[in-house]
Motif scaffolding. Structure first.
Motif, PDB file in Angstrom:
ATOM      1  N   ARG A  75      57.675  76.287  11.391  1.00 26.39           N
ATOM      2  CA  ARG A  75      58.244  77.091  12.482  1.00 26.39           C
ATOM      3  C   ARG A  75      59.754  76.938  12.562  1.00 26.39           C
ATOM      4  O   ARG A  75      60.432  77.774  13.153  1.00 26.39           O
ATOM      5  N   PHE A  76      60.274  75.854  11.983  1.00 28.89           N
ATOM      6  CA  PHE A  76      61.685  75.528  12.141  1.00 28.89           C
ATOM      7  C   PHE A  76      62.521  76.024  10.976  1.00 28.89           C
ATOM      8  O   PHE A  76      62.113  75.947   9.819  1.00 28.89           O
ATOM      9  N   TRP A  77      63.716  76.498  11.324  1.00 30.32           N
ATOM     10  CA  TRP A  77      64.707  76.864  10.309  1.00 30.32           C
ATOM     11  C   TRP A  77      65.830  75.845  10.338  1.00 30.32           C
ATOM     12  O   TRP A  77      66.223  75.350  11.405  1.00 30.32           O
ATOM     13  N   LYS A  78      66.361  75.522   9.159  1.00 32.27           N
ATOM     14  CA  LYS A  78      67.456  74.572   9.067  1.00 32.27           C
ATOM     15  C   LYS A  78      68.439  75.036   8.014  1.00 32.27           C
ATOM     16  O   LYS A  78      68.042  75.455   6.924  1.00 32.27           O
ATOM     17  N   ALA A  79      69.715  74.937   8.324  1.00 34.01           N
ATOM     18  CA  ALA A  79      70.749  75.274   7.352  1.00 34.01           C
ATOM     19  C   ALA A  79      70.809  74.197   6.275  1.00 34.01           C
ATOM     20  O   ALA A  79      70.366  73.071   6.480  1.00 34.01           O
ATOM     21  N   GLU A  80      71.354  74.562   5.123  1.00 32.45           N
ATOM     22  CA  GLU A  80      71.513  73.614   4.026  1.00 32.45           C
ATOM     23  C   GLU A  80      72.917  73.704   3.455  1.00 32.45           C
ATOM     24  O   GLU A  80      73.596  74.722   3.599  1.00 32.45           O
ATOM     25  N   LEU A  81      73.331  72.624   2.796  1.00 25.08           N
ATOM     26  CA  LEU A  81      74.606  72.624   2.092  1.00 25.08           C
ATOM     27  C   LEU A  81      74.374  73.024   0.645  1.00 25.08           C
ATOM     28  O   LEU A  81      73.353  72.678   0.047  1.00 25.08           O
ATOM     29  N   ASP A  82      75.332  73.753   0.081  1.00 25.90           N
ATOM     30  CA  ASP A  82      75.210  74.112  -1.330  1.00 25.90           C
ATOM     31  C   ASP A  82      75.720  72.958  -2.201  1.00 25.90           C
ATOM     32  O   ASP A  82      76.045  71.872  -1.703  1.00 25.90           O
ATOM     33  N   VAL A 105      61.844  85.122  12.475  1.00 24.28           N
ATOM     34  CA  VAL A 105      62.099  84.337  13.685  1.00 24.28           C
ATOM     35  C   VAL A 105      61.683  82.886  13.435  1.00 24.28           C
ATOM     36  O   VAL A 105      60.609  82.622  12.894  1.00 24.28           O
ATOM     37  N   PHE A 106      62.552  81.974  13.830  1.00 25.83           N
ATOM     38  CA  PHE A 106      62.274  80.552  13.686  1.00 25.83           C
ATOM     39  C   PHE A 106      62.711  79.810  14.946  1.00 25.83           C
ATOM     40  O   PHE A 106      63.480  80.330  15.763  1.00 25.83           O
ATOM     41  N   LEU A 107      62.226  78.587  15.071  1.00 34.05           N
ATOM     42  CA  LEU A 107      62.796  77.654  16.027  1.00 34.05           C
ATOM     43  C   LEU A 107      63.983  76.970  15.359  1.00 34.05           C
ATOM     44  O   LEU A 107      63.947  76.680  14.161  1.00 34.05           O
ATOM     45  N   PHE A 108      65.012  76.709  16.124  1.00 31.48           N
ATOM     46  CA  PHE A 108      66.227  76.088  15.600  1.00 31.48           C
ATOM     47  C   PHE A 108      66.559  74.890  16.468  1.00 31.48           C
ATOM     48  O   PHE A 108      66.728  75.002  17.684  1.00 31.48           O
ATOM     49  N   LYS A 109      66.626  73.718  15.845  1.00 28.42           N
ATOM     50  CA  LYS A 109      67.019  72.498  16.545  1.00 28.42           C
ATOM     51  C   LYS A 109      68.496  72.238  16.263  1.00 28.42           C
ATOM     52  O   LYS A 109      68.916  72.230  15.108  1.00 28.42           O
ATOM     53  N   TYR A 110      69.264  72.036  17.313  1.00 25.68           N
ATOM     54  CA  TYR A 110      70.705  71.851  17.136  1.00 25.68           C
ATOM     55  C   TYR A 110      71.238  70.860  18.159  1.00 25.68           C
ATOM     56  O   TYR A 110      70.558  70.505  19.133  1.00 25.68           O
ATOM     57  N   GLY A 111      72.453  70.392  17.932  1.00 23.87           N
ATOM     58  CA  GLY A 111      73.035  69.361  18.773  1.00 23.87           C
ATOM     59  C   GLY A 111      74.044  69.888  19.776  1.00 23.87           C
ATOM     60  O   GLY A 111      74.255  71.094  19.926  1.00 23.87           O
ATOM     61  N   LYS A 112      74.683  68.951  20.445  1.00 21.51           N
ATOM     62  CA  LYS A 112      75.612  69.281  21.519  1.00 21.51           C
ATOM     63  C   LYS A 112      76.805  70.099  21.032  1.00 21.51           C
ATOM     64  O   LYS A 112      77.323  70.943  21.763  1.00 21.51           O
ATOM     65  N   LYS A 113      77.268  69.864  19.801  1.00 20.13           N
ATOM     66  CA  LYS A 113      78.443  70.584  19.313  1.00 20.13           C
ATOM     67  C   LYS A 113      78.190  72.090  19.237  1.00 20.13           C
ATOM     68  O   LYS A 113      79.040  72.903  19.629  1.00 20.13           O
ATOM     69  N   LYS A 123      69.562  60.301  22.036  1.00 19.43           N
ATOM     70  CA  LYS A 123      70.076  61.412  21.239  1.00 19.43           C
ATOM     71  C   LYS A 123      69.660  62.709  21.925  1.00 19.43           C
ATOM     72  O   LYS A 123      68.494  62.882  22.280  1.00 19.43           O
ATOM     73  N   LEU A 124      70.621  63.618  22.120  1.00 20.67           N
ATOM     74  CA  LEU A 124      70.326  64.886  22.781  1.00 20.67           C
ATOM     75  C   LEU A 124      70.211  66.007  21.760  1.00 20.67           C
ATOM     76  O   LEU A 124      71.091  66.201  20.928  1.00 20.67           O
ATOM     77  N   SER A 125      69.121  66.739  21.819  1.00 20.15           N
ATOM     78  CA  SER A 125      68.900  67.887  20.940  1.00 20.15           C
ATOM     79  C   SER A 125      68.494  69.098  21.769  1.00 20.15           C
ATOM     80  O   SER A 125      67.876  68.961  22.836  1.00 20.15           O
ATOM     81  N   TYR A 126      68.846  70.280  21.258  1.00 19.64           N
ATOM     82  CA  TYR A 126      68.461  71.540  21.892  1.00 19.64           C
ATOM     83  C   TYR A 126      67.571  72.328  20.937  1.00 19.64           C
ATOM     84  O   TYR A 126      67.682  72.190  19.714  1.00 19.64           O
ATOM     85  N   TYR A 127      66.718  73.164  21.514  1.00 18.44           N
ATOM     86  CA  TYR A 127      65.831  74.016  20.724  1.00 18.44           C
ATOM     87  C   TYR A 127      65.930  75.442  21.253  1.00 18.44           C
ATOM     88  O   TYR A 127      65.887  75.676  22.462  1.00 18.44           O
ATOM     89  N   SER A 128      66.054  76.395  20.328  1.00 25.40           N
ATOM     90  CA  SER A 128      66.059  77.817  20.678  1.00 25.40           C
ATOM     91  C   SER A 128      65.338  78.600  19.596  1.00 25.40           C
ATOM     92  O   SER A 128      65.173  78.120  18.468  1.00 25.40           O
ATOM     93  N   ASN A 129      64.926  79.809  19.950  1.00 25.92           N
ATOM     94  CA  ASN A 129      64.455  80.752  18.944  1.00 25.92           C
ATOM     95  C   ASN A 129      65.662  81.449  18.329  1.00 25.92           C
ATOM     96  O   ASN A 129      66.609  81.808  19.045  1.00 25.92           O
ATOM     97  N   VAL A 130      65.638  81.628  17.020  1.00 21.99           N
ATOM     98  CA  VAL A 130      66.710  82.357  16.351  1.00 21.99           C
ATOM     99  C   VAL A 130      66.118  83.357  15.358  1.00 21.99           C
ATOM    100  O   VAL A 130      65.015  83.167  14.844  1.00 21.99           O
ATOM    101  N   TYR A 131      66.885  84.395  15.129  1.00 23.42           N
ATOM    102  CA  TYR A 131      66.574  85.390  14.098  1.00 23.42           C
ATOM    103  C   TYR A 131      67.561  85.139  12.962  1.00 23.42           C
ATOM    104  O   TYR A 131      68.781  85.118  13.175  1.00 23.42           O
ATOM    105  N   VAL A 132      67.046  84.915  11.765  1.00 23.41           N
ATOM    106  CA  VAL A 132      67.913  84.616  10.632  1.00 23.41           C
ATOM    107  C   VAL A 132      68.432  85.922  10.031  1.00 23.41           C
ATOM    108  O   VAL A 132      67.665  86.713   9.485  1.00 23.41           O
ATOM    109  N   VAL A 133      69.721  86.141  10.165  1.00 24.26           N
ATOM    110  CA  VAL A 133      70.368  87.343   9.635  1.00 24.26           C
ATOM    111  C   VAL A 133      70.726  87.144   8.164  1.00 24.26           C
ATOM    112  O   VAL A 133      70.506  88.024   7.329  1.00 24.26           O
TER     113      VAL A 133
END
Length: 290
Positions: free
Chosen positions: A36-43, A141-149, A119-129
């Motif tokens: 269900r989760f989407w995560k960015a990656e580094l190349d 559509v995925f769930l996206f876990k992200y931080g305070k920044k 540790k504080l984390s946020y969760y939202s639904n996102v659409y991957v463009v």
């Protein structure tokens, strides 16, 4: 594999190397634990980029995000990696224990608290463009876990600092904006300073498509449902095991002692089991994203 081969590999240490490599593969695979989760990656150059659109609150829910507090640290008895009951306003054994240490007035105890802080984390639904490394995720559509920044950037879009900037609702289908995620490594952590919102525009061209997309969203309230948290007693038992000692209980205060900061290095401790190492590696990889 024969028993003799097993013994031979043990002497050579090749089994350990193989297991470590498997753990690294598991933790480098996005969505290996929950698709269900989407995560960015580094190349390969150490840079990451993607474009996502934060989505409105799911049907029947009020907010387009939820926040979760958690703890992750290592002690003599292994790793403690658990959601904190303070997420839902309850008492938590780590918070109580940290408060006792902080109030001792001992600098070493305060250092321990900093290593064990929430540790504080946020969760939202996102659409991957756009997802250059995984284009198969685009349009989903995925769930996206992200931080305070990243959350601060969302708040800045809603409440801009300067008068010549127009506030936007990043979670709006029609008056929102795509979020251009730009990641570089800085001091060992993923840095999102260059990330920004694009110009305001509808996510899709017609309302029927938007409604269909909205119905695909995942529940956010389920992330903070009671079944996502262990009881105080169970957490306390785990904490005692990790610490190798019985903590002193303290009365609850209204605020957490430790501030929400970037993760700090954890002091060396006896080796954890393979399961604990796997869970810890996965967790701290996620910390680097915040």
């Amino acid at each position: 594999m024969s028993f003799d081969s097993l013994r031979k590999q043990s002497k050579l240490g090749s089994l350990t190397d193989k297991l470590v490599k498997e753990v690294e593969k598991m933790n480098s695979s996005p969505g290996s634990s929950d698709d269900r989760f989407w995560k960015a990656e580094l190349d390969k150059t150490g840079v990451g980029s993607a474009v996502v659109r934060f989505l409105p609150a799911p049907d029947g829910e009020e907010l387009p995000w939820v926040k979760v507090y958690s703890h992750a640290f290592q002690g003599p008895g292994g790793w403690y990696i658990e959601n904190s009951l303070t997420t839902t306003g309850g008492k938590d054994p780590v918070s109580d224990y940290n408060r006792t240490l902080w109030n001792s007035g001992n600098d070493a105890d305060k250092d321990t608290v900093r290593k064990q802080k929430r540790k504080l984390s946020y969760y939202s639904n996102v659409y991957v463009v756009r997802d250059p490394l995984h284009p198969e995720n685009e349009g989903r559509v995925f769930l996206f876990k992200y931080g305070k920044k990243i959350f601060d950037k969302v708040l800045e879009a809603m409440q801009p600092e300067f008068d010549d900037e127009t506030p936007i609702n990043p979670f709006d289908f029609w008056q929102g904006a795509n979020f251009k995620l730009k990641i570089v490594k800085k001091d060992g952590f993923w840095n999102y300073d260059k990330s920004e919102f694009d110009k305001v525009a509808p996510l899709l061209d017609d309302d029927d498509s938007l409604e269909a997309l909205w119905k695909k969203e995942y529940s956010l309230s389920a992330i903070t449902a009671p079944d996502q948290f262990k009881s105080y007693e169970d957490l306390e038992r785990r904490l005692k095991t990790v610490l190798g000692q019985k903590p002193v209980q303290a009365p609850r205060l209204d605020e957490e002692v430790a501030s929400e900061e970037e993760p700090v290095a954890v002091a060396a401790a006896p080796a954890a089991s393979s399961n604990e190492e796997d869970e810890a590696l996965s967790y701290f990889q996620k910390l680097a994203d915040s």
